[in-house]
Motif scaffolding. Structure first.
Motif, mmCIF file in Angstrom:
data_model
loop_
_atom_site.group_PDB
_atom_site.id
_atom_site.type_symbol
_atom_site.label_atom_id
_atom_site.label_comp_id
_atom_site.label_asym_id
_atom_site.label_seq_id
_atom_site.Cartn_x
_atom_site.Cartn_y
_atom_site.Cartn_z
ATOM 1 N N ASP A 281 0.852 -1.179 0.000
ATOM 2 C CA ASP A 281 0.000 0.000 0.000
ATOM 3 C C ASP A 281 0.892 1.236 0.000
ATOM 4 N N GLU A 282 0.776 2.049 -1.045
ATOM 5 C CA GLU A 282 1.663 3.211 -1.180
ATOM 6 C C GLU A 282 1.584 4.133 0.043
ATOM 7 N N ASP A 283 0.412 4.172 0.685
ATOM 8 C CA ASP A 283 0.242 5.074 1.825
ATOM 9 C C ASP A 283 1.055 4.620 3.036
ATOM 10 N N ASP A 284 1.506 3.370 2.984
ATOM 11 C CA ASP A 284 2.254 2.836 4.123
ATOM 12 C C ASP A 284 3.724 3.248 4.113
ATOM 13 N N ALA A 285 4.135 3.962 3.055
ATOM 14 C CA ALA A 285 5.551 4.294 2.936
ATOM 15 C C ALA A 285 6.020 5.059 4.171
ATOM 16 N N GLU A 286 6.949 4.468 4.866
ATOM 17 C CA GLU A 286 7.466 5.068 6.106
ATOM 18 C C GLU A 286 8.547 6.084 5.758
ATOM 19 N N PRO A 287 8.696 7.122 6.582
ATOM 20 C CA PRO A 287 9.840 8.007 6.378
ATOM 21 C C PRO A 287 11.132 7.238 6.630
ATOM 22 N N ILE A 288 12.206 7.632 5.987
ATOM 23 C CA ILE A 288 13.472 6.970 6.244
ATOM 24 C C ILE A 288 14.527 8.003 6.656
ATOM 25 N N GLU A 289 15.504 7.533 7.402
ATOM 26 C CA GLU A 289 16.606 8.395 7.813
ATOM 27 C C GLU A 289 17.912 7.780 7.327
ATOM 28 N N VAL A 290 18.756 8.607 6.715
ATOM 29 C CA VAL A 290 20.088 8.132 6.331
ATOM 30 C C VAL A 290 21.122 9.086 6.914
ATOM 31 N N GLU A 291 22.277 8.559 7.200
ATOM 32 C CA GLU A 291 23.368 9.410 7.657
ATOM 33 C C GLU A 291 24.355 9.602 6.525
ATOM 34 N N VAL A 292 24.574 10.863 6.168
ATOM 35 C CA VAL A 292 25.547 11.193 5.129
ATOM 36 C C VAL A 292 26.815 11.646 5.851
ATOM 37 N N THR A 293 27.864 10.874 5.693
ATOM 38 C CA THR A 293 29.117 11.178 6.394
ATOM 39 C C THR A 293 30.020 12.031 5.503
#
Lengths: 191, 99
Positions: free
Chosen positions: A113-125
């Motif tokens: 379900d497209e609405d389920d897309a969770e936010p994501i966090e990435v670390e850019v070093t």
């Protein structure tokens, strides 16, 4: 999209689910575009791939590829000679950069379900920042070439036109991410 | 390696290679896509210029249409141009004083 500088010198980038999905898709398309122009399979050894010697004779026909691989000399004979030796390594390094971004995004298959897309966090070093900013730039160059943004005067027209407006908004969104990353990176030691 | 005779012609050529009359140049050209902040960042990161010099050269590219970022041997300039293309900047190698 939110950016937070961390004490370690890294940046925490938070993307909404749909933003992360879009960036992942665009970067995947960039990898496909680059691979379509590659003369060889990418060597699994990253150092070997980045130093690979080879290339084509002339500027690619595709406008996006032509902008990513411009001539290094005004004279066609010298430009061709340079391209034959350097183009493949340059292409491989662009693929490696883009693959760093997709790996960091870590997106799997799209959610049911497209609405389920969770936010994501990435670390850019500080080590991965160059790969991020080069890839965001490559995406903007490719998009600009696709919609014919060849001069600053084209921008307003393309933003107004129904067919290109959405693409221009994506192009600006990529610029906003790039600009924030550059602004928030820890001040480098001045030489 | 036994010969000790001097070879003037070789020495003359070395002299030319070390101090060419028209050194090669790395030229970066303006384009409508790249952000000014990004161009200055690349100049700082790749060439090691301080912030003020990077900004000055970036503005020169923007207002004049191009700027010479480095001068020296052809091989060095080719490495710079290849790196600039890696960053998505539009750059060329040319021989100074000939155009």
């Amino acid at each position: 999209m939110r950016l937070l500088p961390l004490p370690s010198g890294a940046l925490r980038v938070r993307l909404d689910g749909d933003e992360a999905r879009l960036l992942d898709q665009l970067t995947g398309q960039l990898i496909d575009l680059l691979q379509s122009h590659s003369g060889t399979a990418l060597d699994p050894d990253p150092l070997f791939a980045s130093l690979e010697v080879g290339g084509s004779e002339e500027v690619p026909d595709d406008p996006a590829l032509a902008r990513l691989f411009p001539d290094a000399y005004a004279g066609s004979a010298e430009a061709s000679q340079f391209r034959r030796v350097t183009e493949q390594g340059l292409l491989n390094r662009k693929i490696q950069d883009a693959m760093t971004v997709t790996a960091e995004l870590g997106m799997g298959a799209p959610p049911a379900d497209e609405d389920d897309a969770e936010p994501i966090e990435v670390e850019v070093t500080p080590e991965t920042l160059p790969a991020w900013v080069r890839t965001l730039t490559a995406l903007r160059l490719a998009i600009a070439a696709r919609i014919g943004l060849d001069a600053e005067a084209d921008y307003a027209r393309l933003l107004d036109e129904h067919d290109t407006r959405g693409t221009v908004l994506v192009y600006d969104w990529l610029a906003a991410i790039l600009e924030s990353m550059l602004r928030m990176q820890p001040a480098p030691e001045d030489a | 390696m036994g010969a000790t005779r001097s070879r003037p012609e070789l020495r003359r050529r070395e002299h030319i290679a070390v101090a060419p009359e028209h050194p090669w140049q790395t030229v970066v050209w303006d384009d409508p896509v790249n952000l000014m902040s990004y161009v200055a960042y690349v100049f700082r990161l790749h060439f090691g210029f301080d912030r003020a010099e990077s900004e000055r050269l970036m503005l020169l590219v923007h207002t004049e249409g191009s700027a010479v970022l480095a001068e020296g041997s052809r091989e060095e300039m080719e490495l710079h141009v290849e790196a600039m293309h890696g960053y998505g900047l539009w750059a060329t190698v040319r021989q100074g004083g000939l155009s």
